[in-house]
Design a protein around this motif. Structure first.
Motif, PDB file in Angstrom:
ATOM      1  N   VAL A  47     -50.011   9.369 -30.713  1.00  0.00           N
ATOM      2  CA  VAL A  47     -50.907   8.474 -29.989  1.00  0.00           C
ATOM      3  C   VAL A  47     -50.837   8.727 -28.478  1.00  0.00           C
ATOM      4  O   VAL A  47     -51.854   8.976 -27.834  1.00  0.00           O
ATOM      5  CB  VAL A  47     -50.570   7.004 -30.284  1.00  0.00           C
ATOM      6  N   ALA A  48     -49.631   8.666 -27.920  1.00  0.00           N
ATOM      7  CA  ALA A  48     -49.470   8.839 -26.477  1.00  0.00           C
ATOM      8  C   ALA A  48     -48.006   9.086 -26.158  1.00  0.00           C
ATOM      9  O   ALA A  48     -47.125   8.701 -26.932  1.00  0.00           O
ATOM     10  CB  ALA A  48     -49.949   7.599 -25.729  1.00  0.00           C
ATOM     11  N   THR A  57     -48.346  11.249 -18.321  1.00  0.00           N
ATOM     12  CA  THR A  57     -48.745  10.789 -19.644  1.00  0.00           C
ATOM     13  C   THR A  57     -49.713  11.745 -20.323  1.00  0.00           C
ATOM     14  O   THR A  57     -50.410  12.519 -19.661  1.00  0.00           O
ATOM     15  CB  THR A  57     -49.427   9.410 -19.546  1.00  0.00           C
ATOM     16  N   THR A  58     -49.737  11.683 -21.651  1.00  0.00           N
ATOM     17  CA  THR A  58     -50.754  12.373 -22.441  1.00  0.00           C
ATOM     18  C   THR A  58     -51.205  11.434 -23.545  1.00  0.00           C
ATOM     19  O   THR A  58     -50.436  10.552 -23.973  1.00  0.00           O
ATOM     20  CB  THR A  58     -50.232  13.681 -23.062  1.00  0.00           C
ATOM     21  N   TYR A  59     -52.429  11.627 -24.003  1.00  0.00           N
ATOM     22  CA  TYR A  59     -53.029  10.754 -24.999  1.00  0.00           C
ATOM     23  C   TYR A  59     -53.756  11.559 -26.056  1.00  0.00           C
ATOM     24  O   TYR A  59     -54.318  12.617 -25.774  1.00  0.00           O
ATOM     25  CB  TYR A  59     -54.040   9.799 -24.355  1.00  0.00           C
ATOM     26  N   LYS A  64     -57.940   7.849 -25.963  1.00  0.00           N
ATOM     27  CA  LYS A  64     -58.106   8.056 -24.522  1.00  0.00           C
ATOM     28  C   LYS A  64     -59.149   7.096 -23.976  1.00  0.00           C
ATOM     29  O   LYS A  64     -60.231   6.939 -24.545  1.00  0.00           O
ATOM     30  CB  LYS A  64     -58.519   9.512 -24.283  1.00  0.00           C
ATOM     31  N   PHE A  67     -56.311   3.097 -24.627  1.00  0.00           N
ATOM     32  CA  PHE A  67     -54.875   2.801 -24.664  1.00  0.00           C
ATOM     33  C   PHE A  67     -54.220   3.293 -23.381  1.00  0.00           C
ATOM     34  O   PHE A  67     -54.619   4.318 -22.824  1.00  0.00           O
ATOM     35  CB  PHE A  67     -54.204   3.485 -25.847  1.00  0.00           C
ATOM     36  N   THR A  68     -53.200   2.577 -22.957  1.00  0.00           N
ATOM     37  CA  THR A  68     -52.421   2.982 -21.789  1.00  0.00           C
ATOM     38  C   THR A  68     -50.945   2.865 -22.107  1.00  0.00           C
ATOM     39  O   THR A  68     -50.476   1.799 -22.520  1.00  0.00           O
ATOM     40  CB  THR A  68     -52.748   2.109 -20.570  1.00  0.00           C
ATOM     41  N   ILE A  69     -50.207   3.953 -21.900  1.00  0.00           N
ATOM     42  CA  ILE A  69     -48.762   3.931 -22.075  1.00  0.00           C
ATOM     43  C   ILE A  69     -48.115   3.803 -20.706  1.00  0.00           C
ATOM     44  O   ILE A  69     -48.586   4.400 -19.724  1.00  0.00           O
ATOM     45  CB  ILE A  69     -48.270   5.194 -22.822  1.00  0.00           C
ATOM     46  N   LEU A  80     -47.323   0.040 -24.859  1.00  0.00           N
ATOM     47  CA  LEU A  80     -48.605   0.627 -25.227  1.00  0.00           C
ATOM     48  C   LEU A  80     -49.634  -0.497 -25.178  1.00  0.00           C
ATOM     49  O   LEU A  80     -49.649  -1.368 -26.053  1.00  0.00           O
ATOM     50  CB  LEU A  80     -48.562   1.256 -26.612  1.00  0.00           C
TER      51      LEU A  80
END
Length: 118
Positions: A47-48, A57-59, A64, A67-69, A80
């Protein structure tokens, strides 16, 4: 390393949830923390992720923009934030950790269930 995931639940499509992953057992400066998920009958998918040191970060393409990690260094916790949830986001969500140079994730937390109703 111990990872404790929480924050899952049942929400309607379009709503939001925030998952938390409390990490303990060592300092995490050289670690990458990640969220994975597994829906019934499907393989686990990435997911991330976030580098603890620096915060890059990567998603996955599927999340994308929705979501934000993030991480809180003081609390040793990774979050998350999941917005605009869709029924296809329904899954068991796992947090995981690995050393930056490692190829695979070695430490896993227990899953937290996210169910999105239409």
């Amino acid at each position: 390393v111990q990872l404790q995931a929480s924050g899952g639940g049942l929400v309607q499509a379009g709503n939001s949830l925030r998952l938390s992953c409390a990490a303990s057992g060592r300092t995490f400066n050289n670690y990458v923390m990640a969220w994975f998920r597994q829906a019934p009958g499907k393989e686990r998918e990435f997911v991330a992720d976030i580098r603890w040191n620096g915060g890059s970060t990567t998603y996955a393409d599927s999340v994308k923009g929705r979501f934000t990690i993030s991480r809180d260094n003081a609390k040793n916790t990774v979050y998350l934030q999941m917005n605009s949830l869709k029924p296809e986001d329904t899954a068991l969500y796992y947090c995981a950790a690995k050393l930056v140079l490692a190829g695979t994730y070695f430490w896993w937390g227990q899953g937290t269930q996210v169910t999105v109703s239409s």
